[in-house]
Design an enzyme around this catalytic site. Structure first.
Site, mmCIF file in Angstrom:
data_model
loop_
_atom_site.group_PDB
_atom_site.id
_atom_site.type_symbol
_atom_site.label_atom_id
_atom_site.label_comp_id
_atom_site.label_asym_id
_atom_site.label_seq_id
_atom_site.Cartn_x
_atom_site.Cartn_y
_atom_site.Cartn_z
ATOM 1 N N GLY A 72 87.881 52.730 12.803
ATOM 2 C CA GLY A 72 87.540 53.218 11.467
ATOM 3 C C GLY A 72 87.119 54.670 11.408
ATOM 4 O O GLY A 72 86.241 55.039 10.623
ATOM 5 N N CYS A 129 95.524 57.211 6.318
ATOM 6 C CA CYS A 129 94.298 56.776 5.645
ATOM 7 C C CYS A 129 94.602 56.210 4.256
ATOM 8 O O CYS A 129 95.511 56.678 3.570
ATOM 9 C CB CYS A 129 93.337 57.946 5.505
ATOM 10 S SG CYS A 129 92.846 58.653 7.068
#
Length: 303
Positions: A72, A129
């Site tokens: 992440g 993303c």
């Protein structure tokens, strides 16, 4: 003696082997094993404007011939990169590529502005993303969004711009063309494929994030095919990655069309993998009588 130097978008590297973003940090830990200036370049850990803690664990899972990760984008943020890690890297004789990420157009523009004003050699734009302002779809999954984000960051980017492509698309050749049209100086591919593992005892996904990015040797044939597809679609240099673990893999990917290679997941098994790849690739080129390693690029003869 084969010349191992390569030039990507005007930036010369002493050899074509670059460590991939997310696998090498900022090089400090690996420099305890060997002098990282032996590498062609380092693509630094993906950096965002502000510090990110990343996803909760577990966020790494083994898979057959690979691994899943949902880290992440954990990173210390742009100020720490520019003020702490970059000065250390600039003391080494190595090409520094700043990998950057964002979750909105404004974030992408701001992080690119910051790092390109700093002393980096190249900027690598991670467009995998999710765009939080557009329902969470990845910036890199449509030609329109790729053109939009690359066009905007191109306006503020003062360094050669590499666009890192996601493989989770229907036609990566068209995506690469969109990046080129919007001003990319080079493309890098592939980023991780989306995957999932389940613990059959708990009946829950192994990763807390449920899904993650698949990397390692399992994705290598997909990466080779996509590098070849993009090589036929654009006129800008390609940095190939995705499961490269040996010098044979590197040679194969260069023959498919890559001008340089990034090594990622292989580092977790063998920190010396990039150096072994450099040595093996050099020996192979000399065996083949090549004056330059660049003579490998795009030389596959299709049936």
């Amino acid at each position: 003696m084969t010349d191992m130097r390569v030039k990507i978008a005007g930036v010369e590297m002493k050899n074509p082997i670059i460590t991939a973003s997310g696998a090498f940090g900022y090089g400090m830990e690996y420099n305890e094993f060997y002098d990282i200036s032996l590498l062609g370049g380092i693509s630094c850990k993906g950096t965002t404007v502000l510090e990110r803690q990343g996803n909760p664990g577990p966020r790494i899972a083994e898979t057959p011939s690979g691994m899943l990760n949902s880290v992440g984008l954990q990173n210390p943020g742009s100020e720490a990169f520019i003020n702490t890690y970059l000065p250390w890297l600039r003391q080494r004789d190595i090409t520094v590529i700043s990998n950057v990420a964002g979750h909105s157009m404004d974030e992408y523009v701001e992080i690119v502005r910051r790092v390109s004003d700093a002393n980096v050699d190249m900027v690598e734009l991670n467009i995998s993303c999710p765009n939080v302002k557009e329902g969470g779809m990845s910036f890199g999954t449509s030609c329109e969004s790729v053109e939009a984000v690359v066009s905007e960051v191109r306006k503020v980017c003062k360094r050669p711009l590499i666009v890192k492509l996601t493989p989770n698309v229907t036609d990566i050749g068209e995506i690469a063309k969109a990046a080129e049209a919007a001003g990319a100086d080079a493309v890098s591919l592939i980023n991780t494929l989306t995957g999932m593992r389940i613990d059959i005892r708990t009946r829950r996904p192994i990763l807390k994030n449920n899904i993650g990015g698949l990397s390692g040797p399992a994705v290598f044939p997909v990466a080779v095919r996509m590098v070849r597809q993009v090589y036929k679609s654009v006129n800008i240099p390609i940095i190939g990655m995705g499961g490269v673990a040996t010098w044979e893999d590197a040679a194969e990917m260069m023959m498919a069309g890559a001008a340089a290679i990034q090594v990622g997941a292989a580092l977790f098994r063998d920190p010396y993998a990039p150096l072994k790849i450099i040595d093996g690739l050099k020996a192979f080129c000399e065996e083949q009588g090549l004056a330059s390693v660049t003579e490998l690029t795009g030389t596959v003869e299709e049936w």
